[in-house]
Design an enzyme around this catalytic site. Sequence first.
Site, PDB file in Angstrom:
ATOM      1  N   ASP A 526     -10.837   9.929  17.100  1.00  0.00           N
ATOM      2  CA  ASP A 526     -11.047   9.220  15.842  1.00  0.00           C
ATOM      3  C   ASP A 526     -11.006  10.220  14.686  1.00  0.00           C
ATOM      4  O   ASP A 526     -11.615  11.296  14.756  1.00  0.00           O
ATOM      5  CB  ASP A 526     -12.406   8.519  15.893  1.00  0.00           C
ATOM      6  CG  ASP A 526     -12.682   7.692  14.661  1.00  0.00           C
ATOM      7  OD1 ASP A 526     -11.955   6.713  14.434  1.00  0.00           O
ATOM      8  OD2 ASP A 526     -13.631   8.027  13.925  1.00  0.00           O
ATOM      9  N   GLU A 555      -5.954  10.117  15.305  1.00  0.00           N
ATOM     10  CA  GLU A 555      -5.610   9.725  13.943  1.00  0.00           C
ATOM     11  C   GLU A 555      -5.439  10.987  13.099  1.00  0.00           C
ATOM     12  O   GLU A 555      -6.410  11.692  12.841  1.00  0.00           O
ATOM     13  CB  GLU A 555      -6.712   8.853  13.342  1.00  0.00           C
ATOM     14  CG  GLU A 555      -6.860   7.502  14.020  1.00  0.00           C
ATOM     15  CD  GLU A 555      -7.996   6.706  13.403  1.00  0.00           C
ATOM     16  OE1 GLU A 555      -7.748   5.586  12.938  1.00  0.00           O
ATOM     17  OE2 GLU A 555      -9.133   7.212  13.385  1.00  0.00           O
TER      18      GLU A 555
END
Length: 836
Positions: A526, A555
């Site tokens: 994340d 990400e």
Amino acid sequence: MFMQTERARVIVHYYRFDENYELWNVWAWPDGEEGCGFPFEERDAFGAKAVVVLDDMAGATRIGLLLRRSAGGDDWAEREVGHDRFVEELDESGDAEVWIVEGDERLYTDAELAWRRRRPRVVEATMTSRRTILATINRRSSGDRRPEPTLTTADGAVVPIAETVAVGPRAYRIETAAALSVLERYVVRDGELPEANVTLRGMFDDPEFERHYAYDGDDLGATYAPDETTFRLWAPTAEIATLALYPGGPDDAPEERPMTPSRQGTWIYRLPGDRHGLFYTYKVLIDGEWREAVDPYARSLSANGRRGAVVDPARAAPDGWTAHDRPPLAAATDAVLYELHVRDATMHPDSGAARPGTFLGLAEEGTRTQGGLPTGIDYLSELGVTHIQLLPVNDFVSVDETDRERLYNWGYDPAFWFAPEGSYATDAQDPAVRVRELKTLIQALHGRGLRVTLDVVFNHAFSAGRSALEKLVPGYYFRAYADGRPANGTGVGNDTASERAMMRKLIVDAISYWAREYRVDGFRFDLMGIHDVETMRLVRERLDAVDETILLYGEGWVLDTPLPEERKAALPNARLLPRVGFFHDRFRDGVRGGVFDAAERGFVGGEGARAHDVWTGVVGGIDYGRGISGHAAEPEQTINYVEVHDNHTLWDRLALSNGDGDETARAAMQRLAAALLLASQGIPLLHAGQEWLRTKRGEHNSYRSPDEVNRLDWSRAASNREHIDYVRGLLALRRSHAAFRLPTAEAIRSALRIVDSPAGVIAYTLQGPANDRGFRIYAAAFNALTSPVSLQLPEGGRWQSLCDGSRASDVPFAAADLADGLLRIPPLSAVILCKS
């Protein structure tokens, strides 16, 4: 524990040294929501008192407080020193009481400690270099007072001061005549003010600190053996450390054992006997204050993470655990990811699960809807994906593990990174159960040929103040801007400092642990752009030592955190991170429209808009040529997707950008998006339920919305079987025809040829390795227009259909309709052909 409540009441006590509270007030807000002001209406023995009442908590998990002076029409004429403070605990009635002292950033919940801190003092003295100490006092200096500090070692030896320089009304800098040492303890004395220990906050990035205190062992936490458990804690700034044992249970009074200082800033204690199931915490004395914290390396926990727990891995494993193997994976680009929330999978009444919302519920076999559609693990194993990507399953804060059905959360609010989340276990009180049941789920998925990817959140903690990391080594694990404000690239005000040796070690150790102990097959990071390149390289290296087929991706957004741009593990630096994948938001936005403008129509809903962005995904994110370039050196660095847990589902987004009216057209757009995704190079990711037109009732950020919004609607799946069959066919097509999952950029550039097409149409041919039926030449065309298009293929011959926009299969089901040598592509459809 923060009790979930509709209405919260917080009594705020505030002390100012000038005792002038006129125009001062409290600004308060449920975290993530709007705030409002509350006046100080009373005076008490401590100072002034305000009562904050918030009537619409709506699932908030903490309350923000800020003190301000409103004057001359300006509500924010002055702010109290420091930053936002947060009330992290409410009692069962939804009440809390806190104390604030002028010039002190702490929010006190202990009245006695607040009274002690109310007197004038040096609130912090920090070594900022080997010749400087920054001292901060909690009372503004009067014009006639000049600081005259003395500096000594902890044993009283005087340290000569070269100069003292005021740097504001509450702070001054001490410059020493000789270099200081990070191995020494120093004390500042300033007139009648109480003495203050010098902390090493300002030295955490100094090479000398890392050289002396970066621990290089592999035994942090509780290392279990049948005859002895060894506890090792890293706390280099603690003066004393003790091990608190709870043999009678997590709520009993502790037995404290003094820990022994050991190498590189660690403390150690060896406890004889078989200690499986023993609860424990650490207590450290820092700057005269005792702090209790759960072990950041705890492998399991009591309910709601109040205590760490010792666990024997052998007694916390299901039968057959040591014998089972990972499913095979020949190349990273063979992977198809399926993003799933453990609770969502089985909470719908028609899921058929006996233990809904749990690890075991998802592992149940033979579950069906009332209409006979397989659900849960049976459905997943028949769909045709290769990896189940689970939203966070490590311990997080926002769901009460003792009443898990009352609240919902995605889990992006981590507390502990080595322990499974207890709300997914059938018994959160027993620390072995959550471990065993997560392993049971992983073993069941492996048994069905499905690999398991974990969504991991190391970029922030739920709260820096509540974090065990901050309690044990204040100021070390979290970044700050140059002015001292907490870094906020994550949007939650506590970016972790992966560039520091021990935060990097925690990340690498945790990933290695999940890969080895739980046999996890991949990791999705994340907000990976918060982390530094070197940390992600080291994670990849450690995973390769376990199994080179383990996937690593995340990400790669460029975020505003105080780390040089060239060091961020973000999309612009993808080529510095071989074999690390990046979510490809250009492809997502190209297909559906930008996520920050719900009215924008992308390729599938906008008659071919943003086709260039879609092409970057079609070629796997590589530099292809013909003006198409991307971030990736190789296609395994590209994770293509059109929807995930964040933002609107594609079905909901198309309703916003194209109108609710024509659901037939929307369904065609969604099928077109699925075909684009699964016929593109790189690694595709499907969001659970995407294949049956999943809706979240228009909610774009359902991280704490109720189950009715988030759960997988198995009745909707049953009524949309033709869409499931279409996606299942596309998955089979991709699996059986290797040309759609080429492993290298060179192979893609050699095999893929763009076919000139009218605006609104994407078309190409592929020449890849022959499949088991001898097919090796392919043509694919995607028509985003609302009218049919005829296309001249560059090659003649006998083409056969694998996909016609409503059907898809790995085996040809019809001869292609090539009247006059032209391929006819229906509106809002994909056509994929093959020939020998």
